[in-house]
Motif scaffolding. Structure first.
Motif, PDB file in Angstrom:
ATOM      1  N   GLU A 228      22.623  -2.824  -6.599  1.00 51.69           N
ATOM      2  CA  GLU A 228      21.216  -2.913  -6.208  1.00 51.69           C
ATOM      3  C   GLU A 228      20.750  -4.371  -6.231  1.00 51.69           C
ATOM      4  OE1 GLU A 228      19.566  -0.342  -5.164  1.00 51.69           O
ATOM      5  OE2 GLU A 228      20.765   1.353  -5.874  1.00 51.69           O
ATOM      6  N   VAL A 229      21.168  -5.112  -7.270  1.00 55.51           N
ATOM      7  CA  VAL A 229      20.806  -6.527  -7.365  1.00 55.51           C
ATOM      8  C   VAL A 229      21.357  -7.299  -6.171  1.00 55.51           C
ATOM      9  CG1 VAL A 229      21.113  -8.653  -8.679  1.00 55.51           C
ATOM     10  CG2 VAL A 229      20.639  -6.527  -9.883  1.00 55.51           C
ATOM     11  N   ALA A 230      22.629  -7.093  -5.855  1.00 57.87           N
ATOM     12  CA  ALA A 230      23.252  -7.850  -4.767  1.00 57.87           C
ATOM     13  C   ALA A 230      22.532  -7.608  -3.441  1.00 57.87           C
ATOM     14  CB  ALA A 230      24.729  -7.480  -4.656  1.00 57.87           C
ATOM     15  N   ALA A 231      22.206  -6.349  -3.163  1.00 53.65           N
ATOM     16  CA  ALA A 231      21.531  -6.025  -1.901  1.00 53.65           C
ATOM     17  C   ALA A 231      20.132  -6.650  -1.844  1.00 53.65           C
ATOM     18  CB  ALA A 231      21.450  -4.510  -1.736  1.00 53.65           C
ATOM     19  N   ASP A 232      19.388  -6.520  -2.938  1.00 51.29           N
ATOM     20  CA  ASP A 232      18.034  -7.081  -2.941  1.00 51.29           C
ATOM     21  C   ASP A 232      18.060  -8.608  -2.980  1.00 51.29           C
ATOM     22  OD1 ASP A 232      16.907  -4.586  -2.797  1.00 51.29           O
ATOM     23  OD2 ASP A 232      16.430  -4.437  -4.920  1.00 51.29           O
ATOM     24  N   ALA A 233      19.050  -9.193  -3.656  1.00 49.78           N
ATOM     25  CA  ALA A 233      19.149 -10.658  -3.694  1.00 49.78           C
ATOM     26  C   ALA A 233      19.423 -11.223  -2.305  1.00 49.78           C
ATOM     27  CB  ALA A 233      20.254 -11.081  -4.660  1.00 49.78           C
ATOM     28  N   GLU A 234      20.286 -10.572  -1.553  1.00 50.68           N
ATOM     29  CA  GLU A 234      20.574 -11.037  -0.195  1.00 50.68           C
ATOM     30  C   GLU A 234      19.291 -11.047   0.633  1.00 50.68           C
ATOM     31  OE1 GLU A 234      21.368 -10.940   4.000  1.00 50.68           O
ATOM     32  OE2 GLU A 234      20.547  -9.225   2.872  1.00 50.68           O
ATOM     33  N   HIS A 235      18.500  -9.990   0.508  1.00 53.40           N
ATOM     34  CA  HIS A 235      17.233  -9.892   1.240  1.00 53.40           C
ATOM     35  C   HIS A 235      16.249 -10.946   0.728  1.00 53.40           C
ATOM     36  CE1 HIS A 235      13.600  -7.168   2.479  1.00 53.40           C
ATOM     37  NE2 HIS A 235      13.770  -8.186   3.300  1.00 53.40           N
ATOM     38  N   TYR A 236      16.180 -11.099  -0.580  1.00 57.19           N
ATOM     39  CA  TYR A 236      15.245 -12.041  -1.192  1.00 57.19           C
ATOM     40  C   TYR A 236      15.511 -13.470  -0.719  1.00 57.19           C
ATOM     41  CZ  TYR A 236      13.206 -15.146  -4.667  1.00 57.19           C
ATOM     42  OH  TYR A 236      12.524 -16.165  -5.271  1.00 57.19           O
ATOM     43  N   TYR A 237      16.754 -13.924  -0.804  1.00 54.20           N
ATOM     44  CA  TYR A 237      17.048 -15.310  -0.452  1.00 54.20           C
ATOM     45  C   TYR A 237      16.821 -15.580   1.034  1.00 54.20           C
ATOM     46  CZ  TYR A 237      18.877 -16.508  -5.057  1.00 54.20           C
ATOM     47  OH  TYR A 237      18.995 -16.769  -6.392  1.00 54.20           O
ATOM     48  N   ARG A 238      17.173 -14.629   1.890  1.00 52.63           N
ATOM     49  CA  ARG A 238      16.916 -14.821   3.327  1.00 52.63           C
ATOM     50  C   ARG A 238      15.423 -14.966   3.599  1.00 52.63           C
ATOM     51  NH1 ARG A 238      17.473 -10.847   6.498  1.00 52.63           N
ATOM     52  NH2 ARG A 238      18.344  -9.253   5.108  1.00 52.63           N
ATOM     53  N   THR A 239      14.616 -14.180   2.900  1.00 55.18           N
ATOM     54  CA  THR A 239      13.177 -14.234   3.093  1.00 55.18           C
ATOM     55  C   THR A 239      12.590 -15.519   2.525  1.00 55.18           C
ATOM     56  OG1 THR A 239      13.114 -11.819   2.952  1.00 55.18           O
ATOM     57  CG2 THR A 239      11.010 -12.990   2.714  1.00 55.18           C
ATOM     58  N   MET A 240      13.070 -15.922   1.350  1.00 55.62           N
ATOM     59  CA  MET A 240      12.522 -17.079   0.652  1.00 55.62           C
ATOM     60  C   MET A 240      12.663 -18.366   1.453  1.00 55.62           C
ATOM     61  SD  MET A 240      13.760 -18.780  -2.916  1.00 55.62           S
ATOM     62  CE  MET A 240      15.089 -19.599  -2.019  1.00 55.62           C
ATOM     63  N   VAL A 241      13.834 -18.597   2.067  1.00 53.86           N
ATOM     64  CA  VAL A 241      14.045 -19.870   2.750  1.00 53.86           C
ATOM     65  C   VAL A 241      13.203 -19.992   4.014  1.00 53.86           C
ATOM     66  CG1 VAL A 241      16.368 -20.174   1.846  1.00 53.86           C
ATOM     67  CG2 VAL A 241      16.053 -19.049   4.059  1.00 53.86           C
ATOM     68  N   ARG A 242      12.649 -18.890   4.469  1.00 60.08           N
ATOM     69  CA  ARG A 242      11.747 -18.946   5.621  1.00 60.08           C
ATOM     70  C   ARG A 242      10.318 -19.291   5.199  1.00 60.08           C
ATOM     71  NH1 ARG A 242      15.977 -15.952   6.899  1.00 60.08           N
ATOM     72  NH2 ARG A 242      16.613 -15.728   9.065  1.00 60.08           N
ATOM     73  N   GLY A 243      10.117 -19.535   3.909  1.00 56.56           N
ATOM     74  CA  GLY A 243       8.782 -19.843   3.428  1.00 56.56           C
ATOM     75  C   GLY A 243       7.867 -18.636   3.424  1.00 56.56           C
ATOM     76  N   ASP A 244       8.442 -17.446   3.489  1.00 55.27           N
ATOM     77  CA  ASP A 244       7.667 -16.212   3.557  1.00 55.27           C
ATOM     78  C   ASP A 244       7.321 -15.770   2.133  1.00 55.27           C
ATOM     79  OD1 ASP A 244       6.653 -13.678   3.899  1.00 55.27           O
ATOM     80  OD2 ASP A 244       8.134 -13.105   5.413  1.00 55.27           O
ATOM     81  N   ARG A 245       6.030 -15.669   1.821  1.00 57.15           N
ATOM     82  CA  ARG A 245       5.615 -15.292   0.482  1.00 57.15           C
ATOM     83  C   ARG A 245       5.963 -13.847   0.160  1.00 57.15           C
ATOM     84  NH1 ARG A 245      -0.228 -17.194  -1.128  1.00 57.15           N
ATOM     85  NH2 ARG A 245       0.708 -17.166  -3.202  1.00 57.15           N
ATOM     86  N   GLN A 246       6.422 -13.089   1.165  1.00 60.38           N
ATOM     87  CA  GLN A 246       6.862 -11.733   0.883  1.00 60.38           C
ATOM     88  C   GLN A 246       8.098 -11.708  -0.022  1.00 60.38           C
ATOM     89  OE1 GLN A 246       5.295  -8.772   1.503  1.00 60.38           O
ATOM     90  NE2 GLN A 246       3.665 -10.209   2.041  1.00 60.38           N
ATOM     91  N   SER A 247       8.752 -12.861  -0.185  1.00 58.39           N
ATOM     92  CA  SER A 247       9.859 -12.898  -1.137  1.00 58.39           C
ATOM     93  C   SER A 247       9.361 -12.539  -2.536  1.00 58.39           C
ATOM     94  CB  SER A 247      10.514 -14.283  -1.155  1.00 58.39           C
ATOM     95  OG  SER A 247       9.604 -15.296  -1.544  1.00 58.39           O
ATOM     96  N   TRP A 248       8.107 -12.908  -2.840  1.00 52.78           N
ATOM     97  CA  TRP A 248       7.531 -12.504  -4.130  1.00 52.78           C
ATOM     98  C   TRP A 248       7.523 -10.983  -4.246  1.00 52.78           C
ATOM     99  CZ3 TRP A 248       5.364 -14.714  -8.556  1.00 52.78           C
ATOM    100  CH2 TRP A 248       4.630 -13.834  -9.364  1.00 52.78           C
ATOM    101  N   ASN A 249       7.080 -10.295  -3.188  1.00 55.06           N
ATOM    102  CA  ASN A 249       7.005  -8.836  -3.228  1.00 55.06           C
ATOM    103  C   ASN A 249       8.381  -8.200  -3.331  1.00 55.06           C
ATOM    104  OD1 ASN A 249       4.260  -9.042  -3.081  1.00 55.06           O
ATOM    105  ND2 ASN A 249       4.072  -8.273  -0.982  1.00 55.06           N
TER     106      ASN A 249
END
Length: 433
Positions: A228-249
């Motif tokens: 679960e961590v690996a799947a969510d981390a992949e999504h989190y990092y892709r979102t974060m580098v785009r400057g998208d604050r949804q990475s917080w969510n």
């Protein structure tokens, strides 16, 4: 204005002194009625926040039957602590030696004297009890992409060798990025390719392999959570580098989902403590986070488990704090200036002049609890000369169910100094916004 409708009168009516462990008793009795108790901190570098949180947690474990702790830390690191405090592994190590295994900056969040002291107590407490009564310690965070992938591979090789090929495809997809999730994430900005399908396939496979085993096999539960961590981390990092604050969510949904998985795994009679920063613990709907479309753990737990959650915050007026001047820099002790007068901290200081427990009742429409004022939040990167950016507009009575107030605080004592990174790191979001 009638005297009983003044903010200071309301504060005094709610406050009781906080000088001894016994002063926590009313808070302990109230918190004991909840299934989940979230205990915050106004910084990740303040000794008194860690100390009083540990003392409160000890009483909730001893007197109210709380059975697990989930913290703002990585799952693999905290799983090693979980096995140590429950007497399963690494028994030759001391708590400081075990905490030396935390390598992701900022290590002082967990590798500090206050946490070492608490874990030493928890292990002693556990070893005096039968296995089913021992208290667990778990990481809720989302950052450990590579460590979690490695743990999945290790488990599959022993328990489900036919599924190793799925894990290898995911591993090989990430391999060109040198175990750097941020480098991987940046690459997806330049080329519209990602490892999302590989990591989702791995998650499905691990869920299938662990579903039945988790009822009796702790290692299977560990493997399932790492997936679960690996799947969510992949999504989190892709979102974060785009400057998208949804990475917080993404991150706070992951931490809340992890709380739910731990509670389900340990059974309906389990009771959990959640240790995180105030920005995760205090209900986001009572702050300007809501206007920005952001949620947090405190809000999501209240929504998912109505009537079963208590949120406890911390606040302080002045002192020192352990933090860094820039991301991934070495830690240092900063002076925390007196809180601004036009803030919750300023009002509490002017009214109380000493540490206190403020326990809120059902009625929270009074002139202080319903008033929107700044509430200080110090991150792992701190600049005391830019204090105005450290205050979160907050209705305190909606954000928390109780508040621990401290007049003067001191910096955490780390177990070791931060190593200098070999190359610059991107800022993630370990404390707030």
């Amino acid at each position: 204005m009638n005297s009983d409708r003044r903010p200071d009168a309301e504060i005094r009516s709610l406050a009781t002194p906080l000088a001894r462990v016994a002063d926590l008793s009313p808070l302990v009795r109230r918190a004991g009625q909840s299934r989940f108790v979230c205990v915050g901190e106004a910084s990740h570098g303040t000794h008194e926040y860690y100390r009083w949180r540990a003392l409160l947690s000890r009483r909730l474990i001893q007197e109210e039957g709380f059975t697990w702790i989930g913290v703002e830390g990585d799952w693999p690191d905290c799983w090693r602590i979980n096995r140590w405090v429950r007497g399963h592994a690494d028994q030759e190590l001391t708590a400081p030696q075990l905490l030396a295994g935390f390598e992701r900056w900022p290590t002082w969040m967990w590798a500090n004297h206050d946490v070492a002291e608490f874990l030493t107590w928890l292990r002693t407490y556990n070893l005096a009890r039968p296995e089913p009564e021992r208290v667990g310690f778990y990481g809720l965070d989302v950052y450990s992409l590579w460590d979690s992938l490695w743990q999945i591979m290790t488990w599959l090789e022993t328990n489900a060798p036919d599924a190793v090929s799925t894990a290898m495809r995911a591993w090989q997809c990430f391999l060109p990025y040198g175990e750097d999730p941020q480098r991987y994430a940046w690459s997806t900005r330049l080329v519209p390719n990602s490892c999302e399908s590989e990591i989702v396939s791995l998650l499905v496979q691990v869920r299938r392999q662990t579903r039945e085993r988790m009822q009796w096999d702790e290692d299977a539960f560990d493997a399932a959570q790492n997936a679960e961590v690996a799947a969510d981390a992949e999504h989190y990092y892709r979102t974060m580098v785009r400057g998208d604050r949804q990475s917080w969510n993404i991150r706070d949904h992951h931490m809340t989902d992890t709380v739910g998985r731990i509670a389900e795994h340990l059974g309906p009679n389990s009771k959990g403590l959640v240790w995180e920063h105030n920005t995760h613990v205090g209900d986001a709907r009572a702050t300007d986070m809501a206007q920005a479309g952001l949620v947090n753990v405190g809000q999501l737990l209240r929504e998912r488990y109505p009537g079963e959650v208590m949120l406890i915050g911390f606040a302080g007026y002045r002192g020192t704090v352990l933090a860094a001047g820039s991301w991934a820099a070495p830690e240092q002790a900063f002076t925390v200036p007196d809180a601004r007068p036009d803030t919750h901290e300023g009002l509490l200081h002017d009214t109380l002049h000493e540490p206190a427990v403020l326990l809120f009742g059902e009625e929270r429409s009074g002139p202080w609890l319903s008033r929107r004022l700044g509430h200080r939040a110090i991150g792992v990167v701190y600049d005391p000369t830019r204090e105005s950016g450290n205050y979160v507009p907050t209705r305190i009575g909606e954000r928390y169910d109780a508040l621990l107030w401290l007049e003067e605080t001191t910096a955490l004592q780390p177990l070791h100094h931060e190593p200098q990174p070999l190359e610059p790191e991107l800022a993630t979001e370990p404390t707030g916004f």
